[in-house]
Design a protein around this motif. Structure first.
Motif, PDB file in Angstrom:
ATOM      1  N   LEU A 273     118.484 -38.940 -30.389  1.00 45.39           N
ATOM      2  CA  LEU A 273     118.476 -40.221 -31.101  1.00 45.39           C
ATOM      3  C   LEU A 273     119.761 -41.006 -30.855  1.00 45.39           C
ATOM      4  O   LEU A 273     119.725 -42.225 -30.681  1.00 45.39           O
ATOM      5  CB  LEU A 273     118.272 -39.995 -32.595  1.00 45.39           C
ATOM      6  CG  LEU A 273     116.885 -39.495 -32.993  1.00 45.39           C
ATOM      7  CD1 LEU A 273     116.855 -39.167 -34.473  1.00 45.39           C
ATOM      8  CD2 LEU A 273     115.826 -40.511 -32.640  1.00 45.39           C
ATOM      9  N   ASN A 274     120.883 -40.322 -30.831  1.00 43.02           N
ATOM     10  CA  ASN A 274     122.148 -41.017 -30.606  1.00 43.02           C
ATOM     11  C   ASN A 274     122.286 -41.511 -29.172  1.00 43.02           C
ATOM     12  O   ASN A 274     122.836 -42.582 -28.941  1.00 43.02           O
ATOM     13  CB  ASN A 274     123.318 -40.121 -31.000  1.00 43.02           C
ATOM     14  CG  ASN A 274     123.498 -40.116 -32.493  1.00 43.02           C
ATOM     15  OD1 ASN A 274     123.928 -41.094 -33.068  1.00 43.02           O
ATOM     16  ND2 ASN A 274     123.107 -39.033 -33.130  1.00 43.02           N
TER      17      ASN A 274
ATOM     18  N   LYS B   5     120.272 -44.686 -28.943  1.00 47.06           N
ATOM     19  CA  LYS B   5     120.990 -45.820 -29.534  1.00 47.06           C
ATOM     20  C   LYS B   5     121.982 -46.406 -28.536  1.00 47.06           C
ATOM     21  O   LYS B   5     122.140 -47.614 -28.435  1.00 47.06           O
ATOM     22  CB  LYS B   5     121.742 -45.384 -30.790  1.00 47.06           C
ATOM     23  CG  LYS B   5     120.874 -45.200 -31.987  1.00 47.06           C
ATOM     24  CD  LYS B   5     121.720 -44.795 -33.177  1.00 47.06           C
ATOM     25  CE  LYS B   5     120.870 -44.409 -34.352  1.00 47.06           C
ATOM     26  NZ  LYS B   5     121.688 -43.931 -35.480  1.00 47.06           N
ATOM     27  N   MET B   6     122.664 -45.543 -27.784  1.00 53.80           N
ATOM     28  CA  MET B   6     123.642 -46.024 -26.806  1.00 53.80           C
ATOM     29  C   MET B   6     122.959 -46.780 -25.679  1.00 53.80           C
ATOM     30  O   MET B   6     123.495 -47.745 -25.161  1.00 53.80           O
ATOM     31  CB  MET B   6     124.454 -44.856 -26.247  1.00 53.80           C
ATOM     32  CG  MET B   6     125.441 -44.297 -27.245  1.00 53.80           C
ATOM     33  SD  MET B   6     126.546 -43.075 -26.549  1.00 53.80           S
ATOM     34  CE  MET B   6     125.436 -41.713 -26.282  1.00 53.80           C
ATOM     35  N   TRP B   7     121.758 -46.340 -25.261  1.00 53.11           N
ATOM     36  CA  TRP B   7     121.042 -47.015 -24.185  1.00 53.11           C
ATOM     37  C   TRP B   7     120.609 -48.412 -24.606  1.00 53.11           C
ATOM     38  O   TRP B   7     120.563 -49.325 -23.805  1.00 53.11           O
ATOM     39  CB  TRP B   7     119.821 -46.219 -23.762  1.00 53.11           C
ATOM     40  CG  TRP B   7     120.137 -44.996 -22.963  1.00 53.11           C
ATOM     41  CD1 TRP B   7     121.286 -44.718 -22.292  1.00 53.11           C
ATOM     42  CD2 TRP B   7     119.287 -43.872 -22.752  1.00 53.11           C
ATOM     43  NE1 TRP B   7     121.204 -43.495 -21.690  1.00 53.11           N
ATOM     44  CE2 TRP B   7     119.984 -42.954 -21.950  1.00 53.11           C
ATOM     45  CE3 TRP B   7     118.008 -43.554 -23.171  1.00 53.11           C
ATOM     46  CZ2 TRP B   7     119.443 -41.754 -21.546  1.00 53.11           C
ATOM     47  CZ3 TRP B   7     117.469 -42.357 -22.771  1.00 53.11           C
ATOM     48  CH2 TRP B   7     118.178 -41.464 -21.965  1.00 53.11           C
ATOM     49  N   VAL B   8     120.267 -48.576 -25.885  1.00 49.10           N
ATOM     50  CA  VAL B   8     119.794 -49.867 -26.385  1.00 49.10           C
ATOM     51  C   VAL B   8     120.941 -50.866 -26.468  1.00 49.10           C
ATOM     52  O   VAL B   8     120.771 -52.041 -26.213  1.00 49.10           O
ATOM     53  CB  VAL B   8     119.107 -49.696 -27.758  1.00 49.10           C
ATOM     54  CG1 VAL B   8     118.803 -51.030 -28.389  1.00 49.10           C
ATOM     55  CG2 VAL B   8     117.842 -48.869 -27.601  1.00 49.10           C
ATOM     56  N   LEU B   9     122.120 -50.389 -26.826  1.00 57.65           N
ATOM     57  CA  LEU B   9     123.266 -51.296 -26.972  1.00 57.65           C
ATOM     58  C   LEU B   9     123.714 -51.757 -25.660  1.00 57.65           C
ATOM     59  O   LEU B   9     123.931 -52.195 -24.857  1.00 57.65           O
ATOM     60  CB  LEU B   9     124.420 -50.594 -27.688  1.00 57.65           C
ATOM     61  CG  LEU B   9     124.108 -50.175 -29.114  1.00 57.65           C
ATOM     62  CD1 LEU B   9     125.298 -49.414 -29.684  1.00 57.65           C
ATOM     63  CD2 LEU B   9     123.815 -51.371 -29.990  1.00 57.65           C
TER      64      LEU B   9
END
Length: 91
Positions: free
Chosen positions: A83-84, A87-91
């Motif tokens: 999950l973390n 999140k980094m890929w989306v940012l």
């Protein structure tokens, strides 16, 4: 160990045949995990559509509900480290 000694938290996917990667070979169903750890690092294999291999220094081996259900109505879970990374890929 170099990153841990320099207090750099790292999480990432790796190839299963990476040098010194532990053998994670048990039979898994979709959504299950298998892991091994040392005092500083956690190696995890998570079965999604394919096997996902991860190394992490900063997260524990914990499954988190993602708020979706499968076609049987069961709650879907993902490892905290996955999950973390997502999140980094989306940012």
């Amino acid at each position: 160990m170099f990153l841990y000694k320099n207090k750099t938290n790292v999480t990432g996917t790796v190839r299963k045949n990476r040098k010194e990667m532990p053998k994670l070979t048990s039979k898994l169903e979709v959504g299950q995990t298998e892991s091994q750890h040392t005092t500083t690092m956690l190696a995890t294999r998570w079965k999604d559509r394919r096997d996902v291999y991860m190394l992490t220094i900063q997260f524990e081996n914990k499954m988190i509900a993602i708020g979706k259900k499968d076609h049987h109505g069961n709650q879907l879970n993902k490892p905290l480290s996955v999950l973390n990374i997502m999140k980094m890929w989306v940012l």
